[in-house]
Design a protein around this motif. Structure first.
Motif, short mmCIF file in Angstrom:
data_model
loop_
_atom_site.label_atom_id
_atom_site.label_comp_id
_atom_site.label_asym_id
_atom_site.label_seq_id
_atom_site.Cartn_x
_atom_site.Cartn_y
_atom_site.Cartn_z
N UNK A 1 4.08 34.96 -66.64
CA UNK A 1 5.30 34.99 -67.44
C UNK A 1 5.06 35.57 -68.84
N UNK A 2 3.93 36.22 -69.02
CA UNK A 2 3.56 36.68 -70.36
C UNK A 2 4.51 37.73 -70.92
N UNK A 3 5.28 38.38 -70.06
CA UNK A 3 6.21 39.40 -70.52
C UNK A 3 7.56 38.87 -70.93
N UNK A 4 7.74 37.55 -70.93
CA UNK A 4 9.03 36.95 -71.26
C UNK A 4 8.91 36.05 -72.49
N UNK A 5 9.79 36.25 -73.44
CA UNK A 5 9.83 35.42 -74.63
C UNK A 5 11.02 34.47 -74.59
N UNK A 6 10.81 33.24 -75.04
CA UNK A 6 11.89 32.26 -75.19
C UNK A 6 11.91 31.86 -76.66
N UNK A 7 12.95 32.30 -77.38
CA UNK A 7 13.02 31.98 -78.80
C UNK A 7 13.20 30.48 -79.04
N UNK A 8 13.70 29.78 -78.01
CA UNK A 8 13.87 28.32 -78.13
C UNK A 8 12.58 27.59 -77.79
N UNK A 9 11.57 28.31 -77.35
CA UNK A 9 10.23 27.78 -77.01
C UNK A 9 10.29 26.71 -75.94
#
Length: 218
Positions: free
Chosen positions: A131-139
């Motif tokens: 999942x390293x290519x996906x960012x979640x700004x809400x963490x």
């Protein structure tokens, strides 16, 4: 210059015509498949992730002409009617949804990862890499990792992830306030009801070899 391609989108044969310069993201959204989001626009955040021949790609930097003859899967196609896919349901059960903007892309990355590792024990590090290519700004990474790990170990259909009492309440709230049929993002409203209020504006075409600068590396 216009270009016409033939491909399969969410199980249906399609013939698509578009400007030869268009990205796959632009074409899919023009066709009403709006689960894929325009985030960074440079292939870093993963909000636009779809599966092309079952490989996750950043559709914002994947030219639509490259999809000729290929099979494309978006989050809309994962649900069957009003029934969420096992990945989507696991996200609900694990409480792995916050604002919902990144959720469709993460769901598709998780789907590819779980299909690749179905029935296999996986480590937290392997899930991070997948999942390293996906960012979640809400963490919200811990719940996503928990959902992916459970599904890899429990591949049988009909075995939902057992949520905690707190997460059961979260799941019920989503299901009560965001029915699947009540969103232009069919099959994703339970996962991210707030997604409808946002602006409309594995592996990529190359393997995902990114530095671990997002939350999955923490």
């Amino acid at each position: 210059m216009l270009k016409t391609i033939r491909c399969t989108v969410n199980g249906k044969a399609r013939e698509l015509s578009f400007d030869v310069r268009a990205s796959l993201l632009e074409v899919l959204r023009a066709e009403g498949l709006t689960s894929s989001k325009q985030g960074c626009g440079v292939g870093e955040c993963g909000a636009c992730t779809v599966l092309v021949d079952n490989i996750p790609v950043d559709s914002c930097i994947f030219l639509a002409v490259w999809a000729d003859g290929k099979t494309i899967r978006t989050a809309e196609g994962e649900a069957k009617g009003n029934r969420l896919s096992r990945v989507q349901q696991a996200y609900v059960d694990a409480g792995a949804v916050q604002c919902g903007f990144c959720t469709p892309g993460l769901v598709m990355s998780s789907t590819a990862f779980i299909e690749k590792h179905k029935g296999q024990p996986v480590t937290r590090e392997e899930i991070r890499r997948g999942h390293a290519g996906n960012l979640c700004r809400c963490t919200g990474y811990d719940a996503i990792i928990a959902a992916a790990k459970y599904l890899c170990l429990s591949p049988q259909a009909g075995r939902p992830m057992p949520p905690s009492s707190k997460l059961s309440k979260i799941s019920r709230v989503f299901q009560q306030t965001c029915p699947v049929h009540d969103s232009h993002v069919q099959g994703l409203s339970v996962l991210g009801g707030i997604i409808r209020n946002h602006s409309t504006t594995g592996e990529r075409p190359w393997p995902r070899q990114k530095a671990y600068w997002n939350g999955f590396s923490s």
